[in-house]
Design a protein around this motif. Structure first.
Motif, PDB file in Angstrom:
ATOM      1  N   ASP A 214       0.815  -1.220   0.000  1.00 54.98           N
ATOM      2  CA  ASP A 214       0.000   0.000   0.000  1.00 54.98           C
ATOM      3  C   ASP A 214       0.845   1.264   0.000  1.00 54.98           C
ATOM      4  O   ASP A 214       0.351   2.344  -0.335  1.00 54.98           O
ATOM      5  CB  ASP A 214      -0.905   0.031   1.243  1.00 54.98           C
ATOM      6  N   VAL A 215       2.105   1.152   0.402  1.00 58.99           N
ATOM      7  CA  VAL A 215       3.005   2.301   0.509  1.00 58.99           C
ATOM      8  C   VAL A 215       4.329   1.934  -0.134  1.00 58.99           C
ATOM      9  O   VAL A 215       4.821   0.812   0.061  1.00 58.99           O
ATOM     10  CB  VAL A 215       3.224   2.703   1.988  1.00 58.99           C
ATOM     11  N   ILE A 216       4.913   2.872  -0.907  1.00 59.77           N
ATOM     12  CA  ILE A 216       6.177   2.605  -1.596  1.00 59.77           C
ATOM     13  C   ILE A 216       7.234   3.586  -1.094  1.00 59.77           C
ATOM     14  O   ILE A 216       7.047   4.808  -1.178  1.00 59.77           O
ATOM     15  CB  ILE A 216       6.010   2.743  -3.122  1.00 59.77           C
ATOM     16  N   ALA A 217       8.324   3.052  -0.565  1.00 59.18           N
ATOM     17  CA  ALA A 217       9.431   3.884  -0.095  1.00 59.18           C
ATOM     18  C   ALA A 217      10.642   3.624  -0.983  1.00 59.18           C
ATOM     19  O   ALA A 217      10.946   2.474  -1.293  1.00 59.18           O
ATOM     20  CB  ALA A 217       9.767   3.542   1.351  1.00 59.18           C
ATOM     21  N   CYS A 218      11.310   4.677  -1.422  1.00 57.25           N
ATOM     22  CA  CYS A 218      12.469   4.460  -2.296  1.00 57.25           C
ATOM     23  C   CYS A 218      13.600   5.437  -2.002  1.00 57.25           C
ATOM     24  O   CYS A 218      13.379   6.617  -1.754  1.00 57.25           O
ATOM     25  CB  CYS A 218      12.069   4.530  -3.774  1.00 57.25           C
ATOM     26  N   TYR A 219      14.812   4.883  -2.030  1.00 60.42           N
ATOM     27  CA  TYR A 219      16.041   5.673  -1.942  1.00 60.42           C
ATOM     28  C   TYR A 219      16.574   5.793  -3.369  1.00 60.42           C
ATOM     29  O   TYR A 219      16.827   4.791  -4.040  1.00 60.42           O
ATOM     30  CB  TYR A 219      17.066   4.990  -1.043  1.00 60.42           C
ATOM     31  N   ILE A 220      16.750   7.045  -3.831  1.00 61.88           N
ATOM     32  CA  ILE A 220      17.119   7.289  -5.225  1.00 61.88           C
ATOM     33  C   ILE A 220      18.364   8.168  -5.300  1.00 61.88           C
ATOM     34  O   ILE A 220      18.456   9.195  -4.620  1.00 61.88           O
ATOM     35  CB  ILE A 220      15.968   7.984  -5.994  1.00 61.88           C
ATOM     36  N   GLU A 221      19.306   7.744  -6.132  1.00 60.12           N
ATOM     37  CA  GLU A 221      20.481   8.571  -6.415  1.00 60.12           C
ATOM     38  C   GLU A 221      20.357   9.220  -7.786  1.00 60.12           C
ATOM     39  O   GLU A 221      20.855  10.319  -8.010  1.00 60.12           O
ATOM     40  CB  GLU A 221      21.745   7.719  -6.314  1.00 60.12           C
ATOM     41  N   GLY A 222      19.715   8.549  -8.721  1.00 54.94           N
ATOM     42  CA  GLY A 222      19.524   9.090 -10.066  1.00 54.94           C
ATOM     43  C   GLY A 222      18.745   8.105 -10.907  1.00 54.94           C
ATOM     44  O   GLY A 222      18.360   7.035 -10.444  1.00 54.94           O
ATOM     45  N   THR A 223      18.500   8.476 -12.136  1.00 55.56           N
ATOM     46  CA  THR A 223      17.811   7.583 -13.058  1.00 55.56           C
ATOM     47  C   THR A 223      18.290   7.841 -14.474  1.00 55.56           C
ATOM     48  O   THR A 223      18.645   8.974 -14.817  1.00 55.56           O
ATOM     49  CB  THR A 223      16.279   7.764 -12.983  1.00 55.56           C
ATOM     50  N   LYS A 224      18.313   6.793 -15.277  1.00 57.44           N
ATOM     51  CA  LYS A 224      18.725   6.951 -16.670  1.00 57.44           C
ATOM     52  C   LYS A 224      17.539   7.296 -17.576  1.00 57.44           C
ATOM     53  O   LYS A 224      17.720   7.785 -18.669  1.00 57.44           O
ATOM     54  CB  LYS A 224      19.378   5.653 -17.180  1.00 57.44           C
ATOM     55  N   ASP A 225      16.335   7.010 -17.116  1.00 59.21           N
ATOM     56  CA  ASP A 225      15.150   7.162 -17.956  1.00 59.21           C
ATOM     57  C   ASP A 225      14.068   7.924 -17.188  1.00 59.21           C
ATOM     58  O   ASP A 225      13.303   7.344 -16.420  1.00 59.21           O
ATOM     59  CB  ASP A 225      14.639   5.778 -18.374  1.00 59.21           C
ATOM     60  N   GLY A 226      14.020   9.235 -17.403  1.00 61.52           N
ATOM     61  CA  GLY A 226      13.071  10.081 -16.683  1.00 61.52           C
ATOM     62  C   GLY A 226      11.625   9.760 -16.999  1.00 61.52           C
ATOM     63  O   GLY A 226      10.774   9.731 -16.102  1.00 61.52           O
ATOM     64  N   ASP A 227      11.319   9.519 -18.277  1.00 62.57           N
ATOM     65  CA  ASP A 227       9.931   9.230 -18.673  1.00 62.57           C
ATOM     66  C   ASP A 227       9.424   7.950 -18.013  1.00 62.57           C
ATOM     67  O   ASP A 227       8.274   7.866 -17.589  1.00 62.57           O
ATOM     68  CB  ASP A 227       9.820   9.109 -20.201  1.00 62.57           C
ATOM     69  N   LYS A 228      10.298   6.947 -17.934  1.00 62.67           N
ATOM     70  CA  LYS A 228       9.911   5.677 -17.313  1.00 62.67           C
ATOM     71  C   LYS A 228       9.617   5.860 -15.821  1.00 62.67           C
ATOM     72  O   LYS A 228       8.644   5.294 -15.288  1.00 62.67           O
ATOM     73  CB  LYS A 228      11.045   4.672 -17.521  1.00 62.67           C
ATOM     74  N   LEU A 229      10.442   6.663 -15.155  1.00 66.83           N
ATOM     75  CA  LEU A 229      10.211   6.937 -13.741  1.00 66.83           C
ATOM     76  C   LEU A 229       8.883   7.666 -13.549  1.00 66.83           C
ATOM     77  O   LEU A 229       8.095   7.336 -12.647  1.00 66.83           O
ATOM     78  CB  LEU A 229      11.362   7.761 -13.160  1.00 66.83           C
ATOM     79  N   ILE A 230       8.613   8.640 -14.403  1.00 67.57           N
ATOM     80  CA  ILE A 230       7.350   9.385 -14.306  1.00 67.57           C
ATOM     81  C   ILE A 230       6.154   8.469 -14.500  1.00 67.57           C
ATOM     82  O   ILE A 230       5.158   8.548 -13.767  1.00 67.57           O
ATOM     83  CB  ILE A 230       7.332  10.539 -15.329  1.00 67.57           C
ATOM     84  N   GLU A 231       6.218   7.566 -15.477  1.00 69.48           N
ATOM     85  CA  GLU A 231       5.103   6.635 -15.707  1.00 69.48           C
ATOM     86  C   GLU A 231       4.868   5.754 -14.483  1.00 69.48           C
ATOM     87  O   GLU A 231       3.718   5.461 -14.129  1.00 69.48           O
ATOM     88  CB  GLU A 231       5.383   5.764 -16.943  1.00 69.48           C
ATOM     89  N   ALA A 232       5.943   5.334 -13.822  1.00 70.63           N
ATOM     90  CA  ALA A 232       5.805   4.512 -12.611  1.00 70.63           C
ATOM     91  C   ALA A 232       5.158   5.323 -11.488  1.00 70.63           C
ATOM     92  O   ALA A 232       4.286   4.814 -10.759  1.00 70.63           O
ATOM     93  CB  ALA A 232       7.167   3.990 -12.171  1.00 70.63           C
ATOM     94  N   LEU A 233       5.574   6.583 -11.333  1.00 71.81           N
ATOM     95  CA  LEU A 233       5.002   7.438 -10.287  1.00 71.81           C
ATOM     96  C   LEU A 233       3.531   7.734 -10.572  1.00 71.81           C
ATOM     97  O   LEU A 233       2.702   7.779  -9.645  1.00 71.81           O
ATOM     98  CB  LEU A 233       5.800   8.741 -10.184  1.00 71.81           C
ATOM     99  N   LYS A 234       3.199   7.922 -11.849  1.00 72.48           N
ATOM    100  CA  LYS A 234       1.793   8.133 -12.231  1.00 72.48           C
ATOM    101  C   LYS A 234       0.942   6.928 -11.859  1.00 72.48           C
ATOM    102  O   LYS A 234      -0.178   7.067 -11.357  1.00 72.48           O
ATOM    103  CB  LYS A 234       1.695   8.356 -13.752  1.00 72.48           C
TER     104      LYS A 234
END
Length: 703
Positions: A214-234
């Protein structure tokens, strides 16, 4: 195919451990030990040519000796044999692989080439790969422990509704250990390592669809694919799952450290901040905040409004809570008069304002807390509550009664989040956890949690109103930098309002255009090599007759022709805007990770001095654009005050939306656009873009 293979990775029905060992202190021995000790119900295939049997299981010399379907293969071997081993997994149609081994892209160019080949093979053969150089993962509900971490060797992880993904194994282990000390469990724990295939966005997407998370926690340093990250967050937002992120790399030093650690593109921190806010991600600043907010989000409903009732055994703490809640955008409405009267009848010496001071009598009157809370919350005037109980968590003899009261209130007022604050022992934490209550040790941390719950309640999906622009073939030509004239001529084709203007090549043309436009007029010298016209004296205002135009035209032409390397494009003859207005700036920058970012701020020099800017990933709707304007500290200037009418925020919002769609339509070509100033007139009188520049990519490669 990808989702099926992610299912095979995170919920495998069969697991092969390549490099398995009967010694549970070795890297290849730990996953085997954990799987057997903590109740994995699938099939395990230990693989090691030195053994025929291992821990009561048949041991195979090679992955190719297993004549059965394998969902997940764990590679716990030296780097030198990883690629050949992975190829054998591909040949065997293994659906997913975890690679513990280090020494790849995080080390040197040779390691990077090996990793790139694994990545290529993974994508070509549709195999999900976690790692290399990763701690692995575990799925608590199914007893899947594909990890060599020692954090679970003494005790089975607690199960909860929190999915945790970390780009750093050591960070993840630290948070996991802290969480366990606070009696917080997880549904999944994933450390992504070098992310040659499965990355943090894939994990968020998987968890967003997992019924046990029900809850997602993430530690992030960076990403290679911004659009893919946005789709996951959406997707997480669409499915009602809050995401809490601890994103490091705010400073240049931090960004360099993150880049060397993960190999991910780190990107501008303010753009990550923008993307998180835009897609409903709560960004934590510290590990403590990260854990507190994640834990609270897993236990509590999200408060619908910002009205907080505070119950306290300490008047001083009540005042501190009132200050801090107010400073964080929450309010403490006064207790309704009938409720005050009722509270006085229960306890005449109580403080019945909000914060509500129960005094030390709470220890001697068993029903006092329930009577007070019930009286206040039943009024319907409050959205959430903070209950400060001092050190009640250390008094186990009376704590059970407190918990019974709080549990009853939780059941009675299901939509009102209740944050309990008390100093705790290990035993009291377990008692609170077993009762399903959210307990925090410190009042200030409770304020942060309350702010976060309010944030989540307001992270609704944006409206889908769109502005569609006509498609133009090539409106830019071969230049890499467009002057104000060239930039605004393109904007005009997209129905963006610009000043009335014409480009004159001669003084006589300038006089003719000035007559057509109408005096007074403005003259601006145009040269692609001179960006800041004012600095070079290339802007002349308020010219009122033919002779002034003739004289000033020649002056402007001379300045440009005498500037080394400058090309004279002409002189722009422009209407003089005399109506009362506010100068704003609308612009864009192409982020290497997330693409076109649209921004708005105060115009002129103020954007540089005040840094008062609001940003979004483009495109945005008119409604979202208006929210951007409202976020500005200077937004009050655009409103009505002291008898002055308001300015045309509606038309400015429309411009921002139009502009955001324009920059997305030309994503590949546009590097940076600056419309400064945009003149915003009184409401009903619209706006006009008075100046603008476009910087274009040097080369566009079409696939």
């Amino acid at each position: 195919m990808q989702q099926a293979n992610l299912n095979a990775l995170f919920d495998p029905k069969s697991i092969a451990i390549i490099g398995a060992s009967p010694d549970d202190q070795k890297i290849g021995g730990r996953p085997l030990s954990y799987l057997q000790k903590y109740g994995y119900e699938g099939v395990i295939y230990p693989i090691n040519p030195k053994y025929e049997e291992m821990n009561g299981l048949k041991c195979f010399p090679d992955i190719q000796a297993v004549k059965a379907e394998i969902d997940l293969a764990i590679i716990a071997l030296p780097k030198s044999v990883v690629l050949d081993t992975f190829k054998k997994c591909v040949d065997q149609k293994v659906r997913s692989v975890i690679i513990f081994s280090a020494g790849f892209a995080e080390i040197d160019e040779e390691g990077k080439q090996l990793q790139d080949e694994i990545s290529r093979l993974a994508k070509q053969n549709h195999v999900s790969v976690l790692g290399p150089n990763c701690l692995g993962m575990f799925n608590v509900s199914k007893g899947v422990y594909g990890t060599f971490s020692t954090i679970i060797e003494d005790e089975k992880p607690l199960l909860s509704n929190i999915g945790f993904v970390s780009q750093s194994g050591a960070f993840g282990s630290h948070v996991f250990t802290l969480a366990r000390q606070h009696h917080i469990g997880f549904s999944y724990f994933v450390a992504t390592g070098n992310e040659c295939d499965v990355d943090v966005a894939d994990c968020i997407q998987f968890l967003a669809q997992d019924p046990g998370t029900d809850v997602i926690a993430c530690y992030i340093e960076g990403t290679k694919d911004g659009d893919k990250l946005i789709e996951a967050l959406k997707l997480a937002r669409k499915n009602g799952k809050p995401v809490i992120a601890l994103k490091v790399g705010r400073t240049n030093v931090g960004m360099k450290a993150a880049l060397s650690h993960t190999g991910s593109l780190v990107g501008a921190d303010e753009v990550f901040d923008t993307v998180f806010k835009q897609y409903g991600v709560y960004r934590a600043e510290t590990i403590e905040e990260f854990l507190d907010v994640t834990y609270a989000a897993s236990k509590l409903p999200f408060q619908k409004g910002n009205k907080v009732a505070v119950f306290t055994v300490s008047g001083g703490v009540g005042i501190m809570l009132a200050d801090q809640l107010s400073a964080n955008g929450l309010t403490l409405p006064e207790t309704p008069e009938p409720v005050k009267q009722k509270l006085r009848e229960i306890l005449p010496i109580a403080g019945v304002q909000n914060p509500i001071d129960t005094t030390a009598q709470i220890s001697y009157m068993p029903t006092l807390l329930e009577d007070f809370m019930d009286s206040v919350l039943s009024s319907g005037e409050f959205d959430s509550t903070v209950i400060f109980l001092g050190f009640a968590g250390l008094k186990l003899d009376s704590l059970a009664d407190r918990i019974t009261t709080l549990k009853a209130m939780k059941e009675r007022y299901k939509d009102i989040p209740q944050i309990v604050v008390t100093i705790n022992s290990k035993e009291s934490r377990k008692m609170f956890s077993d009762a399903g209550l959210c307990v925090i040790d410190d009042p200030s941390r409770a304020v942060t949690v309350s702010k976060a719950l309010h944030f989540f309640a307001n992270r609704a999906e944006p409206d889908h109103e769109e502005t569609y622009l006509p498609v133009k073939e090539d409106v830019f030509g071969s230049s890499t930098l467009l002057t104000e004239y060239g930039s605004k001529r393109i904007l005009k084709q997209y129905a963006i309002p610009i000043t009335e203007e014409k480009l004159a090549r001669t003084a006589e043309e300038a006089i003719q255009f000035a007559t057509e436009i109408g005096y007074p007029i403005v003259l601006k010298g145009m040269s692609p090599q001179i960006l800041h016209k004012t600095d070079k004296g290339l802007v002349v205002l308020n010219l009122i007759d033919r002779e002034a135009v003739r004289i000033e035209f020649k002056k402007l032409q001379k300045i440009i022709e005498e500037t080394d390397g400058a090309e004279f494009e002409g002189v722009l003859v422009q209407e003089m805007l005399r109506k009362d207005s506010v100068e704003m700036v609308v612009g864009s920058k192409k982020d290497p990770i997330f693409g076109q970012i649209v921004m708005v701020g105060m115009g002129g020099i103020y954007i540089e001095l005040l840094k008062d800017v609001s940003m979004r990933k483009a495109p945005v709707s008119t409604t979202e654009a208006e929210k951007m304007i409202q976020e500005l500290q200077a937004s009050a200037i655009l409103q009505s005050y002291r008898g002055k009418p308001p300015y045309d925020v509606e038309e400015l919002s429309h411009l921002i939306s139009q502009f955001s769609h324009f920059i997305v339509a030309h994503e590949e070509k546009l590097l940076e656009v600056d419309l400064n100033p945009v003149m915003v007139f009184e409401k009903g009188h619209g706006i006009k873009v008075a100046d603008g520049l476009m910087t274009l990519e040097k080369q566009v490669i079409h696939s």
